[in-house]
Design an enzyme around this catalytic site. Structure first.
Site, PDB file in Angstrom:
ATOM      1  N   ASN A   2      -7.869   1.377   9.414  1.00 19.64           N
ATOM      2  CA  ASN A   2      -6.572   1.458  10.078  1.00 19.64           C
ATOM      3  C   ASN A   2      -6.812   1.289  11.567  1.00 19.64           C
ATOM      4  OD1 ASN A   2      -5.769   2.136   7.523  1.00 19.64           O
ATOM      5  ND2 ASN A   2      -5.193   4.246   7.992  1.00 19.64           N
ATOM      6  N   HIS A  24      -2.702  10.910   1.067  1.00 18.30           N
ATOM      7  CA  HIS A  24      -2.275  10.555   2.423  1.00 18.30           C
ATOM      8  C   HIS A  24      -1.614  11.793   3.041  1.00 18.30           C
ATOM      9  CE1 HIS A  24      -1.120   6.893   5.069  1.00 18.30           C
ATOM     10  NE2 HIS A  24      -0.807   7.980   5.768  1.00 18.30           N
ATOM     11  N   GLU A  40      -7.542   8.263   6.254  1.00 17.08           N
ATOM     12  CA  GLU A  40      -7.875   8.762   7.591  1.00 17.08           C
ATOM     13  C   GLU A  40      -8.376  10.197   7.615  1.00 17.08           C
ATOM     14  OE1 GLU A  40      -4.597   8.042  10.261  1.00 17.08           O
ATOM     15  OE2 GLU A  40      -5.009   5.905  10.330  1.00 17.08           O
ATOM     16  N   ARG A 100       0.860  -1.192   0.000  1.00 19.90           N
ATOM     17  CA  ARG A 100       0.000   0.000   0.000  1.00 19.90           C
ATOM     18  C   ARG A 100       0.894   1.240   0.000  1.00 19.90           C
ATOM     19  NH1 ARG A 100      -3.037   2.896   4.608  1.00 19.90           N
ATOM     20  NH2 ARG A 100      -4.219   4.386   3.363  1.00 19.90           N
ATOM     21  N   GLU A 117      -3.984  -0.600   7.719  1.00 22.53           N
ATOM     22  CA  GLU A 117      -2.829  -0.307   8.580  1.00 22.53           C
ATOM     23  C   GLU A 117      -3.016  -0.995   9.917  1.00 22.53           C
ATOM     24  OE1 GLU A 117      -1.868   3.838   9.245  1.00 22.53           O
ATOM     25  OE2 GLU A 117      -2.151   4.331   7.121  1.00 22.53           O
ATOM     26  N   TYR A 174      -4.988   0.427  15.328  1.00 25.17           N
ATOM     27  CA  TYR A 174      -3.800   0.258  16.163  1.00 25.17           C
ATOM     28  C   TYR A 174      -4.166  -0.120  17.600  1.00 25.17           C
ATOM     29  CZ  TYR A 174      -1.178   2.324  12.356  1.00 25.17           C
ATOM     30  OH  TYR A 174      -0.607   2.549  11.127  1.00 25.17           O
TER      31      TYR A 174
HETATM   32  C1  FCB Z   1      -1.710   6.495  10.902  1.00 25.48           C
HETATM   33  C2  FCB Z   1      -1.245   7.094   9.598  1.00 25.48           C
HETATM   34  C3  FCB Z   1       0.077   6.572   9.116  1.00 25.48           C
HETATM   35  C4  FCB Z   1       1.042   6.327  10.248  1.00 25.48           C
HETATM   36  C5  FCB Z   1       0.405   5.537  11.360  1.00 25.48           C
HETATM   37  C6  FCB Z   1       1.315   5.221  12.511  1.00 25.48           C
HETATM   38  O1  FCB Z   1      -2.558   7.384  11.548  1.00 25.48           O
HETATM   39  O2  FCB Z   1      -2.188   6.859   8.576  1.00 25.48           O
HETATM   40  O3  FCB Z   1       0.564   7.454   8.160  1.00 25.48           O
HETATM   41  O4  FCB Z   1       1.575   7.521  10.669  1.00 25.48           O
HETATM   42  O5  FCB Z   1      -0.729   6.209  11.837  1.00 25.48           O
END
Ligand code: FCB
Length: 448
Positions: A296, A118, A163, A74, A353, A298
């Site tokens: 995305n 992005h 995002e 990506r 992500e 985390y």
């Molecule tokens: C996300 C972003 C990516 C990267 C990660 C850690 O918010 O899309 O560019 O910085 O976090």
């Protein structure tokens, strides 16, 4: 339990974070070039001027993707590299960089998944009002048309925006990301509406310019509330699919217009008089057929149901595991996030992500040992595999990131890569996690 044979195993990065070559071959400035020069804006005044110098090392970096064994990559296109003024003149040298990159990836057996925006917004368009200007939707459509016309003979998978929550909230409300604005709520909502229009007009341009059938979607933050116990599932779903506070950090304010053609009623209540006047026809533009939703993810927030069934955030115990960035380690988010999004929007989901920053360095033995990244990814992928087994249509997983890179306002402090980068010498070293991820890909996740 395993992933389907056609599951897409990938790695991810973005243009400004790795390319460097900020003033090379006719690239125009982006708002991030300017933001990095604002005193105090970025950790230790770091900039993306050089970053990983990927612009000059793309061949080597495609080789690294091959060593990891990823089947997909990506990447994002730098809008001001292709159109230095944001609209109008196309910079042939800039476009040629992506043209070569796509060829290299395909020759290496790696499928490109391309994000059109992005965050590196053309400075020239910012001076014309940026996302506050309704014309921003047309600008994005023009740019999209140009890129898709040039690359869609070879690129099948496209994403419009990365995002919206982050570049709108951090960039236009909190001021911690480019362009560093702290706008009142009404203007944040106006900018958001124009971003949604840009997505819609971009999708139309994408389909119109495509030279072969394409698969198109967008990549959002998935703000995950997950249940602490089975009794809390409805509350978690309500939390994940609701707008409870007057800010842009949620899923449905962005995705409901795109997938359902309407702003969510709870958001309209919460935003009240700050809401811009919305043309009915706009919602028809914003709602375009979507082939997939990229999420995305985390982290997530565990919640429990209160006596009315409403979600209440659970306090994490002291010493709870966190990453170097102090983000909590929450593997459950990769089960419930895709599940709730798939339930609500009904399209295939990609994890566009997921990953962590870690305190990695090159050891005396010349290797980079990062057991935390292996354990983190393993836990998250086990949760994702469970989601698949429970019927969630997840098609792929892109690890963030291919290599250590410019982590926005944190500069080069946070290392998210499967590949270590020495920013002084540009030496790349595969971390232990990269070799481990390779085995996961080879075994299609059976060895997790
Ligand atoms: C996300 C972003 C990516 C990267 C990660 C850690 O918010 O899309 O560019 O910085 O976090």
């Amino acid at each position: 339990m395993s992933f389907p044979p056609d599951f897409v195993w990938g790695v991810a990065a973005s243009a400004y974070q790795i390319e460097g070559a900020a003033a090379v071959d006719g690239r125009g400035p982006s708002i991030w070039d300017t933001f990095c020069r604002t005193p105090g804006a970025v950790f230790q005044g770091h900039t993306g001027d050089v970053a990983c110098d990927h612009y000059h090392r793309a061949a080597e970096d495609v080789g690294l993707i091959g060593e990891i064994g990823a089947r997909a990559y990506r990447l994002s296109i730098a809008w001001p590299r292709v159109m230095p003024d944001g609209v109008g003149r196309v910079n042939a040298k800039g476009l040629a960089f992506y043209d070569r990159l796509v060829d290299r990836l395909l020759a290496a057996g790696v499928e490109p998944y391309v994000t059109l925006f992005h965050w590196d917004y053309p400075e020239a368009l910012y001076h014309r009002g940026g996302w506050l200007n309704r014309e921003s939707a047309d600008w994005f459509a023009e740019y999209t048309h140009g890129v898709v016309g040039a690359l869609s003979d070879r690129v099948t998978h496209w994403m419009t925006l990365n995002e919206p929550q982050v570049f709108l909230k951090f960039g236009h409300a909190d001021g911690t990301n480019a362009p560093g604005l702290k706008l009142p709520l009404a203007e944040q909502l106006l900018a958001t509406h124009h971003v949604l229009l840009a997505h819609g007009r971009g999708m139309q341009a994408l389909r119109a310019a495509a030279r072969r059938p394409v698969k198109a979607g967008w990549a959002c933050v998935c703000v995950v509330k997950y249940p602490r116990t089975p009794a809390d599932v409805d509350a978690a779903r309500a939390g994940t699919c609701g707008v409870a506070e007057p800010n842009l950090w949620n899923n449905t304010w962005h995705n409901d217009p795109v997938f359902r053609g309407e702003y969510p009623a709870d958001g309209l209540r919460v935003f009240g008089g700050a809401m811009p006047k919305v043309d009915d026809a706009d919602m028809g533009i914003i709602r375009q057929p979507m082939d997939f939703l990229g999420v995305n993810i985390y982290e997530g927030q565990p919640v429990r149901a209160d006596e009315h069934g409403a979600p209440v955030a659970c306090v994490r115990p002291a010493g709870y595991p966190t990453t170097a960035f102090h983000w909590p380690v929450e593997p459950e988010s990769l089960y419930w996030g895709p599940r709730f999004m798939h339930e609500r929007y009904g399209v295939p989901v990609y994890i566009t992500e997921n990953g962590l920053s870690n305190t990695d360095w090159v050891s005396l033995d010349g290797q980079v040992h990062d057991p935390q990244r292996i354990d983190f990814t393993r836990r998250y992928l086990l949760a994702l595999r469970r989601a698949r087994a429970d019927g969630v249509d997840v098609r792929g997983y892109f690890h963030w990131s291919l290599m250590d890179n410019f982590e926005w306002s944190a500069g080069y402090r946070e290392r998210f890569g499967l590949v270590h980068v020495d920013f002084g010498t540009q030496a790349r070293t595969l971390k232990d996690s990269a070799r481990w991820y390779r085995t996961v890909i080879e075994r299609n996740g059976e060895n997790l």
